[in-house]
Design a protein around this motif. Structure first.
Motif, PDB file in Angstrom:
ATOM      1  N   GLY A 226       1.044  -1.207   0.047  1.00 40.75           N
ATOM      2  CA  GLY A 226      -0.040   0.085   0.027  1.00 40.75           C
ATOM      3  C   GLY A 226       0.641   1.217  -0.087  1.00 40.75           C
ATOM      4  N   GLN A 227       1.903   1.367   0.679  1.00 41.06           N
ATOM      5  CA  GLN A 227       2.962   2.534   0.789  1.00 41.06           C
ATOM      6  C   GLN A 227       3.549   2.615  -0.544  1.00 41.06           C
ATOM      7  N   ARG A 228       3.798   1.260  -1.126  1.00 41.72           N
ATOM      8  CA  ARG A 228       4.589   1.644  -2.560  1.00 41.72           C
ATOM      9  C   ARG A 228       3.626   2.056  -3.550  1.00 41.72           C
ATOM     10  N   ILE A 229       2.329   1.835  -3.314  1.00 43.63           N
ATOM     11  CA  ILE A 229       1.367   2.330  -4.465  1.00 43.63           C
ATOM     12  C   ILE A 229       1.466   3.826  -3.994  1.00 43.63           C
ATOM     13  N   TRP A 230       1.171   4.256  -2.913  1.00 43.46           N
ATOM     14  CA  TRP A 230       1.254   5.871  -2.849  1.00 43.46           C
ATOM     15  C   TRP A 230       2.383   6.490  -3.292  1.00 43.46           C
ATOM     16  N   ARG A 231       3.526   5.837  -3.216  1.00 43.59           N
ATOM     17  CA  ARG A 231       4.890   6.417  -3.812  1.00 43.59           C
ATOM     18  C   ARG A 231       4.799   6.244  -5.202  1.00 43.59           C
ATOM     19  N   MET A 232       4.309   5.532  -5.904  1.00 40.34           N
ATOM     20  CA  MET A 232       4.097   5.249  -7.115  1.00 40.34           C
ATOM     21  C   MET A 232       3.211   6.274  -7.695  1.00 40.34           C
ATOM     22  N   LEU A 233       2.068   6.682  -7.210  1.00 38.33           N
ATOM     23  CA  LEU A 233       1.142   7.582  -7.421  1.00 38.33           C
ATOM     24  C   LEU A 233       1.667   8.873  -7.584  1.00 38.33           C
ATOM     25  N   ARG A 234       2.435   9.464  -6.540  1.00 40.18           N
ATOM     26  CA  ARG A 234       2.999  10.359  -6.464  1.00 40.18           C
ATOM     27  C   ARG A 234       4.155  10.700  -7.363  1.00 40.18           C
ATOM     28  N   ASP A 235       4.963   9.625  -7.765  1.00 38.74           N
ATOM     29  CA  ASP A 235       5.822   9.829  -8.867  1.00 38.74           C
ATOM     30  C   ASP A 235       5.106  10.131 -10.210  1.00 38.74           C
ATOM     31  N   ILE A 236       3.987   9.145 -10.702  1.00 37.94           N
ATOM     32  CA  ILE A 236       3.313   9.283 -11.481  1.00 37.94           C
ATOM     33  C   ILE A 236       2.877  10.794 -11.822  1.00 37.94           C
ATOM     34  N   GLU A 237       2.262  11.178 -10.952  1.00 40.50           N
ATOM     35  CA  GLU A 237       1.690  12.773 -10.875  1.00 40.50           C
ATOM     36  C   GLU A 237       3.042  13.635 -10.932  1.00 40.50           C
ATOM     37  N   ALA A 238       3.965  13.458 -10.499  1.00 38.57           N
ATOM     38  CA  ALA A 238       5.211  14.377 -10.646  1.00 38.57           C
ATOM     39  C   ALA A 238       5.500  14.291 -11.725  1.00 38.57           C
ATOM     40  N   SER A 239       5.493  13.200 -12.792  1.00 41.49           N
ATOM     41  CA  SER A 239       6.079  12.857 -13.936  1.00 41.49           C
ATOM     42  C   SER A 239       5.117  13.794 -14.805  1.00 41.49           C
ATOM     43  N   ARG A 240       3.937  14.009 -14.738  1.00 40.27           N
ATOM     44  CA  ARG A 240       2.858  14.640 -15.379  1.00 40.27           C
ATOM     45  C   ARG A 240       2.984  16.168 -15.211  1.00 40.27           C
ATOM     46  N   ALA A 241       3.824  16.606 -14.601  1.00 35.90           N
ATOM     47  CA  ALA A 241       3.794  18.095 -14.097  1.00 35.90           C
ATOM     48  C   ALA A 241       4.404  18.741 -15.370  1.00 35.90           C
TER      49      ALA A 241
END
Length: 145
Positions: A127-142
């Protein structure tokens, strides 16, 4: 030479910024033209990045689902995760990739609900890995300029 959409939009932005803005006398109009040029540049970059970002995100989700299939207690969800992990993008059109991303994201929500219900150490870590992955995905879309 093939004229790509992002190249054309960048060209319009450049004309606005370098040719039109300097000829204006009205401060408001100058700033409006500059802002429009910046927005066009950001749109061109978004068009240029669109496919690579979506393909990468879908790949990350599929890899995660492959791992998660062996962790979840729910057999039906595990089978859905395994199937999604083996899936591939239906094409390279943005609309096709967006539909696939939406499908995978809905499955991700189901996975997160299951992981929270399980509440064991493996589920918590995933679950923690998922949240980090989502954070990184959103950062890549900036937006980039």
């Amino acid at each position: 030479m093939t004229l790509a959409i992002e190249t054309a939009v960048r060209g319009v932005a450049e004309v606005l910024r370098d040719r039109v803005a300097p000829t204006l006398d009205d401060g408001y109009a100058i700033e409006a033209v500059r802002l429009s040029a910046m927005m066009l540049t950001m749109m061109a970059n978004a068009a240029d990045d669109a496919v690579v970002l979506r393909v990468a995100e879908n790949g990350q989700l599929r890899a995660l689902f492959g791992e998660a299939a062996g962790i979840v207690d729910d057999a039906t969800l595990s089978a859905r995760l395994e199937e999604a992990a083996r899936s591939s993008d239906p094409g390279l059109r943005i609309s096709e990739l967006d539909r696939e991303t939406d499908r995978l994201r809905r499955l991700l929500v189901a996975l997160q609900i299951q992981l929270e219900a399980q509440a064991d150490e493996q589920a918590t870590i995933l679950g923690q890995r998922i949240w980090r992955m989502l954070r990184d995905i959103e950062a890549s879309r900036a937006p980039r300029r």
